[in-house]
Design a protein around this motif. Structure first.
Motif, short mmCIF file in Angstrom:
data_model
loop_
_atom_site.label_atom_id
_atom_site.label_comp_id
_atom_site.label_asym_id
_atom_site.label_seq_id
_atom_site.Cartn_x
_atom_site.Cartn_y
_atom_site.Cartn_z
N ALA A 1 0.80 -1.22 0.00
CA ALA A 1 0.00 0.00 0.00
C ALA A 1 0.83 1.27 0.00
CB ALA A 1 -0.92 0.00 1.21
N HIS A 2 1.95 1.29 0.72
CA HIS A 2 2.71 2.53 0.90
C HIS A 2 4.20 2.25 0.85
CE1 HIS A 2 -0.98 4.64 2.12
NE2 HIS A 2 -1.27 3.55 2.81
N ASP A 3 4.95 3.32 0.56
CA ASP A 3 6.40 3.19 0.53
C ASP A 3 7.00 3.22 1.93
OD1 ASP A 3 6.38 3.09 -2.25
OD2 ASP A 3 6.50 5.29 -2.42
N LYS A 4 6.27 3.84 2.86
CA LYS A 4 6.72 3.89 4.25
C LYS A 4 5.70 3.19 5.14
CE LYS A 4 9.41 8.15 3.72
NZ LYS A 4 9.66 9.53 4.23
N ALA A 5 5.91 3.26 6.45
CA ALA A 5 5.06 2.52 7.39
C ALA A 5 3.58 2.84 7.18
CB ALA A 5 5.47 2.86 8.82
N ALA A 6 2.75 1.80 7.15
CA ALA A 6 1.29 1.96 7.09
C ALA A 6 0.79 2.08 8.53
CB ALA A 6 0.65 0.78 6.38
#
Length: 481
Positions: A393-398
């Motif tokens: 979903a994301h490049d960093k922490a969800a």
């Protein structure tokens, strides 16, 4: 920054919130003895106090010097002759201060005109009507109508933690209005919240919010009271006692967490039950009505970040940890060790699917979201259960996730048939997003909070991709009357 968000169901808030009464002398003395009014950090050392005294002496000396200079200038000017002294004399003559109190015959200081009218009551005085209008407007602004949406934000700014209670007004014309109704100052950095209606003060229902923070205690605040300075209940925490040498020594209350409280979950079926997750690696079950911990579980090896009750089977609890595991415990079988899933990164958030009793999702520190079906769970800890799907979903922490409570399988992602597809993406301009939450009453309203400390509300139904597929689920719930 906004670290947590909680929606208050429509109609749950008191239409006219009460204003807190000032604490009595005995209550203030008790607060001082308990240390609840002490600041968490020392305001200054002896060296700082000496610096402040020196600065005060310096300022006093500067004032004295300035007065001496002014006095010297005055003496010098008296010795001078010339235009400056003449100008001053001419100015005093023009003012004619000696005849200041003499009245001219044609001027009356106390008029006999309309200004002398006497009004038997304030209601008859036209000059006081505006003030009454202002008071009525202020009272109206403090009213909470049954159709108002209420949002509680855990906010931290300039090292001051507080709760902001927002009102979201939505009209039939499509216009919306948001404002802060009141706020509550809290003692520590807030990390998580959970709304609950357990009647802690009598009656059938209440309107409270539980707050977890960097402290080991859980504070419960009454949202129907304005200007309150103390929570109505505190679960766990430390008690400070003075030793014989005058030093303070902390001791934890019975059943308390010993680390920061990172996650909270209220049980909607058993309304006096609250679950908590902590940095002390423990999960606790609290009876908020009795104010005590009933169960302590230690099935994780790292900090426990999140807890969540099953919507359909209220005895079932999920917990997620920094040890890269999710554990499900069933209160109906307390002797069972539970089911465990190993995930690829540290757990950030958990959520049960509100449309089924067997699915949940977990968001991770590596930006992925994984979905699981508990029907495929295996009791053997050595055998791993694979996820139903993995969403990058994301490049960093969800950091957070939220299910839409009305439209099945949509969370701005369509999860139909365990094949996620992105419906719409949006930058809320909230900085790093730490908390999101769909409204239970208006299911397509998504509250968003993040590092910039500004609350945003997104009507996701305004997006064509969402309305086209799920518009038939858009009817908002009406509060019960």
């Amino acid at each position: 920054m906004i670290s947590a968000i909680a929606w208050v169901p429509k109609g749950a808030s008191r239409p006219e919130p009460e204003v807190a009464e000032l604490p009595s002398k005995d209550e203030i003395e008790e607060m001082i003895k308990s240390g609840s009014l002490d600041r968490s950090e020392d305001n200054g050392s002896e060296d700082e106090d000496e610096d402040m005294d020196a600065e005060a002496e310096k300022q006093t000396g500067e004032v004295a010097q300035a007065l001496a200079v002014a006095d010297a200038l005055g003496k010098t000017s008296n010795k001078k002759s010339g235009t400056q002294l003449d100008d001053l004399t001419d100015g005093l003559k023009e003012l004619d201060m000696e005849h200041y109190d003499d009245e001219d015959d044609g001027i009356h200081l106390f008029s006999k005109g309309l200004g002398d009218l006497y009004y038997p009551s304030n209601d008859m005085d036209p000059y006081l009507k505006d003030g009454d209008d202002d008071d009525s407007e202020e009272i109206e602004d403090m009213m909470i109508r049954p159709m108002d949406a209420v949002i509680v934000c855990a906010h931290n700014e300039d090292d001051v933690g507080h709760l902001e209670v927002w009102i979201y007004e939505d009209s039939d014309k499509g216009d919306s209005n948001m404002y802060v109704h009141h706020d509550i100052i809290i003692s520590a950095f807030p990390l998580c919240t959970a709304w609950l209606d357990c009647p802690l003060k009598g009656g059938e229902k209440g309107n409270f919010v539980a707050v977890g923070s960097m402290e080991p205690s859980i504070e419960i605040w009454d949202l129907d009271i304005i200007d309150e300075i103390q929570p109505c209940s505190v679960l766990g925490g430390a008690v400070e006692k003075k030793t014989k040498k005058g030093k303070k020594k902390s001791k934890y209350k019975e059943g308390s967490h010993t680390g920061a409280v990172l996650g909270l979950a209220w049980n909607k079926e058993y309304r006096n039950i609250l679950a908590s997750a902590s940095a002390d690696k423990q999960v606790k079950i609290w009876d908020v009505a009795a104010g005590k911990c009933n169960i302590t579980m230690e099935h994780h090896e790292g900090k426990v970040q999140a807890v969540a009750w099953n919507h359909h089977v209220p005895q079932v609890l999920l917990s997620g940890s920094f040890d890269r595991s999710v554990v499900m415990k069933d209160g109906r079988v307390p002797s069972h060790s539970g089911f465990k899933w190993t995930v690829t990164a540290e757990v950030e958030c958990l959520a049960w699917d509100p449309h089924t009793d067997y699915s949940f999702v977990v968001s991770l520190e590596d930006g992925t979201v994984q979905g699981y079906d508990i029907r495929a769970a295996k009791s053997d800890p050595s055998s791993e259960s694979k996820p139903s799907f993995t969403l990058h979903a994301h490049d960093k922490a969800a950091c957070t996730l939220s299910y839409n409570p009305a439209a099945p399988n949509v969370k701005l992602w369509d999860l139909s048939n365990n094949q996620p597809s992105c419906l719409v993406s949006r930058n809320p301009k909230a900085g790093a997003v730490f908390s999101i939450s769909f409204s239970q009453d208006s299911p397509f309203l998504l509250a968003i909070g993040g590092s910039k400390g500004k609350l945003g509300v997104w009507d996701s139904l305004s997006e064509t991709a969402v309305s086209g597929q799920f518009g038939n689920y858009s009817q908002p719930k009406r509060p019960k009357t």
